[in-house]
Each structure stands twice: as structure tokens, then as C-alpha cells.
Design a protein around this motif. Structure first.
Motif, PDB file in Angstrom:
ATOM      1  N   TYR A 123      38.085  26.380  33.517  1.00 29.15           N
ATOM      2  CA  TYR A 123      38.509  27.672  33.523  1.00 29.15           C
ATOM      3  C   TYR A 123      39.210  27.871  33.353  1.00 29.15           C
ATOM      4  CZ  TYR A 123      40.583  30.249  36.871  1.00 29.15           C
ATOM      5  OH  TYR A 123      41.581  30.774  38.304  1.00 29.15           O
ATOM      6  N   TRP A 124      40.048  28.883  32.531  1.00 29.27           N
ATOM      7  CA  TRP A 124      41.256  29.713  32.270  1.00 29.27           C
ATOM      8  C   TRP A 124      41.574  30.763  31.800  1.00 29.27           C
ATOM      9  CZ3 TRP A 124      45.425  26.768  33.240  1.00 29.27           C
ATOM     10  CH2 TRP A 124      46.716  27.744  32.704  1.00 29.27           C
ATOM     11  N   GLY A 125      41.527  31.636  32.388  1.00 33.74           N
ATOM     12  CA  GLY A 125      41.679  33.080  33.048  1.00 33.74           C
ATOM     13  C   GLY A 125      41.331  34.040  33.994  1.00 33.74           C
ATOM     14  N   LYS A 126      41.671  34.755  34.533  1.00 32.77           N
ATOM     15  CA  LYS A 126      41.303  35.669  35.696  1.00 32.77           C
ATOM     16  C   LYS A 126      40.179  36.884  35.178  1.00 32.77           C
ATOM     17  CE  LYS A 126      44.880  33.148  38.290  1.00 32.77           C
ATOM     18  NZ  LYS A 126      44.223  32.681  39.599  1.00 32.77           N
ATOM     19  N   ARG A 127      39.413  37.520  35.298  1.00 26.87           N
ATOM     20  CA  ARG A 127      38.550  38.631  35.192  1.00 26.87           C
ATOM     21  C   ARG A 127      39.083  39.661  36.710  1.00 26.87           C
ATOM     22  NH1 ARG A 127      33.404  39.959  37.590  1.00 26.87           N
ATOM     23  NH2 ARG A 127      32.847  38.182  38.823  1.00 26.87           N
ATOM     24  N   ASP A 128      39.672  39.157  38.004  1.00 22.14           N
ATOM     25  CA  ASP A 128      39.830  39.836  38.937  1.00 22.14           C
ATOM     26  C   ASP A 128      41.239  39.389  39.321  1.00 22.14           C
ATOM     27  OD1 ASP A 128      41.141  41.212  40.811  1.00 22.14           O
ATOM     28  OD2 ASP A 128      39.314  42.347  40.921  1.00 22.14           O
ATOM     29  N   VAL A 129      42.462  39.608  39.288  1.00 22.01           N
ATOM     30  CA  VAL A 129      43.650  38.720  39.324  1.00 22.01           C
ATOM     31  C   VAL A 129      43.449  38.938  41.295  1.00 22.01           C
ATOM     32  CG1 VAL A 129      45.907  38.202  40.208  1.00 22.01           C
ATOM     33  CG2 VAL A 129      44.940  38.780  37.713  1.00 22.01           C
ATOM     34  N   ALA A 130      43.186  39.766  42.431  1.00 21.06           N
ATOM     35  CA  ALA A 130      43.005  39.469  43.154  1.00 21.06           C
ATOM     36  C   ALA A 130      42.329  38.676  44.159  1.00 21.06           C
ATOM     37  CB  ALA A 130      42.940  40.846  43.892  1.00 21.06           C
ATOM     38  N   LEU A 131      40.810  39.145  43.218  1.00 18.74           N
ATOM     39  CA  LEU A 131      39.424  38.613  43.884  1.00 18.74           C
ATOM     40  C   LEU A 131      39.773  37.064  43.311  1.00 18.74           C
ATOM     41  CD1 LEU A 131      36.970  41.224  44.476  1.00 18.74           C
ATOM     42  CD2 LEU A 131      38.284  40.039  45.735  1.00 18.74           C
ATOM     43  N   ASN A 132      40.807  35.984  42.692  1.00 21.87           N
ATOM     44  CA  ASN A 132      40.380  35.248  41.834  1.00 21.87           C
ATOM     45  C   ASN A 132      39.176  35.191  40.747  1.00 21.87           C
ATOM     46  OD1 ASN A 132      42.231  33.495  41.237  1.00 21.87           O
ATOM     47  ND2 ASN A 132      42.066  32.311  43.238  1.00 21.87           N
ATOM     48  N   LEU A 133      39.042  36.289  40.215  1.00 24.08           N
ATOM     49  CA  LEU A 133      37.385  36.159  39.978  1.00 24.08           C
ATOM     50  C   LEU A 133      37.705  35.416  38.103  1.00 24.08           C
ATOM     51  CD1 LEU A 133      35.965  39.103  41.024  1.00 24.08           C
ATOM     52  CD2 LEU A 133      35.247  36.843  41.795  1.00 24.08           C
ATOM     53  N   PRO A 134      37.063  34.738  37.398  1.00 26.77           N
ATOM     54  CA  PRO A 134      37.008  34.279  35.798  1.00 26.77           C
ATOM     55  C   PRO A 134      36.489  35.034  35.352  1.00 26.77           C
ATOM     56  CG  PRO A 134      35.508  32.951  37.261  1.00 26.77           C
ATOM     57  CD  PRO A 134      35.969  33.747  38.180  1.00 26.77           C
TER      58      PRO A 134
END
Ligand code: PMV
Length: 342
Positions: free
Chosen positions: A27-38
Motif C-alpha cells: 500500500y502506498w498512496g491515499k485516495r482520501d487523506v481524511a478517511l485514509n482510503l488507499p
């Protein structure tokens, strides 16, 4: 009396243990930083001998949460722990603050996934203390919100964490894909530095997404890597899992190395260990390496090769210690006295 009412004088307490997990498909990279979605799905193995044990004690009269980590009050950890407990408190309709007492039997914050085991244990203990009785999938979603890879430490054995499609992230959840007993591999963790890492994973991921020219290629190729690893695991094909896992590890580091400024998580001993593992495999030893956002190298091997792999890594200059472990089980509730005595 409503057992969840805020003015109850009852102390609500529970304790849990969780183990770190190590991603084979990263896992590397977030599609939503607030919700911690990868931005990508990932696949991991959960370890056995390394653990976090955490007691959560909700107490009326506390004005803020308190956290003791490895025997010392540690306010640095408070913001994330409070944010995590807030998710549980809002589910319980409760505002009572808690004392958190947590112990890791391995170095904290040095690329050994202490946040994964730490937040999985915190969520499980908090759930039990508040009597929420959430399902393991719900616990995984909450653990993910506290620290992405913690979603995977709810489960033992081989675990896949789905990227998910929904904007609210409720489908970005981990699930077990094979139990430890079905393919009990061993892991030798070569510790090459005890220092806390300079650049945490969130900052590293954000910098990578903003500046690395390889970000889109990383996203585009992940599904195929996951499918290949899944197939290798189902077939218990060690060589196939070795090849895809080293590929995913090196690809993640290449992606991060190409950020501006580049993220270099390895030291000289890390690189020396990589060469040693490759030499061993070329000699027919069933072993491969993986490395996360820190300088430790994890060598995954067949159990019959574990002693030889650990001995070879101990001889690499710069290796401080080698921890041998098998694969472990699910995060679990434990006796409160035992957790605090840890
Ligand atoms: O869950 P975080 O924010 O600690 O990020 C973990 C990132 C890696 O360990 C490098 C990869 C992974 O999948 O665990």
C-alpha cells in the motif's frame, strides 16, 4: 441503567493484543487523506511473535485521554489515539475519556508496523470496553481510519485490504484470504537501526503522489500484482510469491525514490541484506525480502530455512539484531491484568 450512559460511574475496561503485518503487495498512496482510503489494494501477512498489547480504560472525571506507551506517558501519540477513540465514542454516544496503556515488544516507529498492531489493538480493546460488539469487518474499517495498514492487523494469516470504490470508504476493508496453518511461512526481521523514521508514511505518500512521475503507473499495475500474489498463495507456490513480492517492494521504493526530494528509507545494511537474500535464493534457499517505510528488512522463508536465513542475516555488517517469527493469528481480546503486566 443504560450501560452506555455518560454519567455512569462504571469504569469500562478491556484489553487486546494485535500483531504487526507486513505487506507483500504494498500500500502506498491515499485516495482520501481524511478517511485514509488507499489508491491501491494491498496484501499482507500477519506476524506472530511481535505484538502490541493495549488496555483501554474509560473513566469518568478525566478531562482528556492519557496514553502510556512502553511504561512512559507519551503525549506525542495522543492526537491520533484520541482521534481513533473518538470514532468509537461517537458510535457509543459517549464522551468519557480513557487511559490507554500500551506495550510493544519491538521498536516503535521504525518500519516494523507498530502503528498497524497498535491501532488494531486499540480499536479492538475500545470496542470491547464500550460493549459495541462490532463485526471484524467494521473493526477493520475503523482501524483503517486510524492507520491504513491497521485494517489488515485485525486478521491473522494472509490478508487482503481492498482499495474499495465508495467515497465513504465503507468498502475499503481487509479480509483474510488464507489461514496461517494452511501455509505457515517464517519471517526473519533484520533490524538495522533503532531510530524512529524521519519521514512518516503519510507524509511520504503525499509527497510521492504530488511529485513522483511514476504514481499513475503504480496505480495502473497494482491489480495485476494482487491477482498474481493471490494465485501464488492459493497454489502455495513459494517461488511465485517470492518474485511478485520483491517486485512490489522494489516498485514501491522506486516510486518513492522518484519523489522530490526522493524518499530513501534504506541504509547500507538494508541493501547488504537485500543482496544476501538474493544470493541465498540463487543457491536454492526458499527466501525473499520485503521492506517498508524504514530500514528493516523482512526475509520471508519456508520454515525449514528459517534458522539458516536468520544466521546469514546476523552476519551482514550493520545488522543489529534478527527477530525470527512465524505467521500469527487474529487480533484478540485478552485478560486486562495480563496486558498491563506485559
Ligand atoms: O499504514 P501506514 O500509514 O503505516 O502505511 C504503511 C505503508 C507500508 O508499510 C510501506 C506498506 C504497507 O502496505 O504496509
Amino acid at each position: 441503567m443504560n450501560p452506555k450512559s455518560d454519567d455512569s460511574a462504571l469504569t469500562r475496561v478491556a484489553a487486546a493484543q494485535a500483531q504487526p503485518n507486513i505487506a507483500l503487495i504494498k500500500y502506498w498512496g491515499k485516495r482520501d487523506v481524511a478517511l485514509n482510503l488507499p489508491v491501491v489494494g494491498s496484501l499482507s501477512i500477519t506476524l506472530d511473535r511481535l505484538w502490541t498489547r493495549t488496555e483501554v480504560r474509560f473513566e469518568t472525571g478525566l478531562d482528556a485521554d492519557r496514553i502510556t506507551l512502553n511504561g512512559r506517558e507519551d503525549p506525542k501519540q495522543l492526537r491520533r489515539a484520541t482521534a481513533c477513540l473518538d470514532l468509537l465514542r461517537s458510535r457509543a454516544g459517549l464522551s468519557t475519556r480513557a487511559r490507554i496503556t500500551s506495550t510493544n515488544n519491538f521498536p516503535t516507529g521504525a518500519g516494523l508496523a507498530s502503528s498497524a498492531s497498535g491501532f488494531a489493538a486499540l480499536v479492538l480493546a475500545g470496542d470491547a470496553a464500550l460493549g459495541l460488539e462490532l463485526s471484524t469487518a467494521e473493526l477493520s474499517v475503523l482501524a483503517r481510519r486510524c492507520s491504513g495498514s491497521a485494517a489488515r492487523s485485525i486478521f491473522g494469516g494472509y490478508v487482503e485490504w481492498a482499495r474499495g470504490e465508495r467515497p465513504d470508504g465503507e468498502d475499503s476493508v481487509a479480509r483474510p484470504i488464507l489461514e496461517t496453518d494452511a501455509w505457515p511461512l517464517s519471517v526473519a526481521v533484520a533490524i538495522t537501526s533503532m531510530a524512529e523514521k524521519a519521514i512518516g508514511s503519510t507524509e511520504g505518500m503525499n509527497r510521492t503522489a504530488e511529485t513522483s512521475p511514476f504514481q499513475q503507473a503504480w496505480i495502473d499495475t497494482q491489480e495485476a500484482d494482487l491477482a498474481e500474489a493471490r494465485a501464488a498463495i492459493v497454489a502455495r507456490d513459494f517461488e511465485r510469491l517470492a518474485v511478485i513480492s520483491e517486485y512490489s517492494c522494489l516498485k514501491m521504493h522506486a516510486l518513492a525514490l522518484a519523489a522530490k526530494p526522493g524518499l530513501l528509507y534504506w541504509n547500507a545494511a538494508t541493501v547488504a541484506c537485500m543482496h544476501r537474500v538474493r544470493q541465498l535464493r540463487a543457491q536454492g534457499v526458499p527466501v525473499f525480502f520485503t521492506i517498508d517505510a524504514g530500514p528493516q528488512l523482512k526475509a520471508v522463508c519456508e520454515p525449514a530455512a528459517a534458522a539458516a536465513v536468520a544466521a546469514a542475516l546476523r552476519e551482514v555488517p550493520g545488522v543489529l539484531n534478527v527477530v525470527e517469527t512465524g505467521l500469527g493469528g487474529d487480533a484478540k481480546l485478552m485478560d486486562v491484568a495480563e496486558a498491563v503486566a506485559a
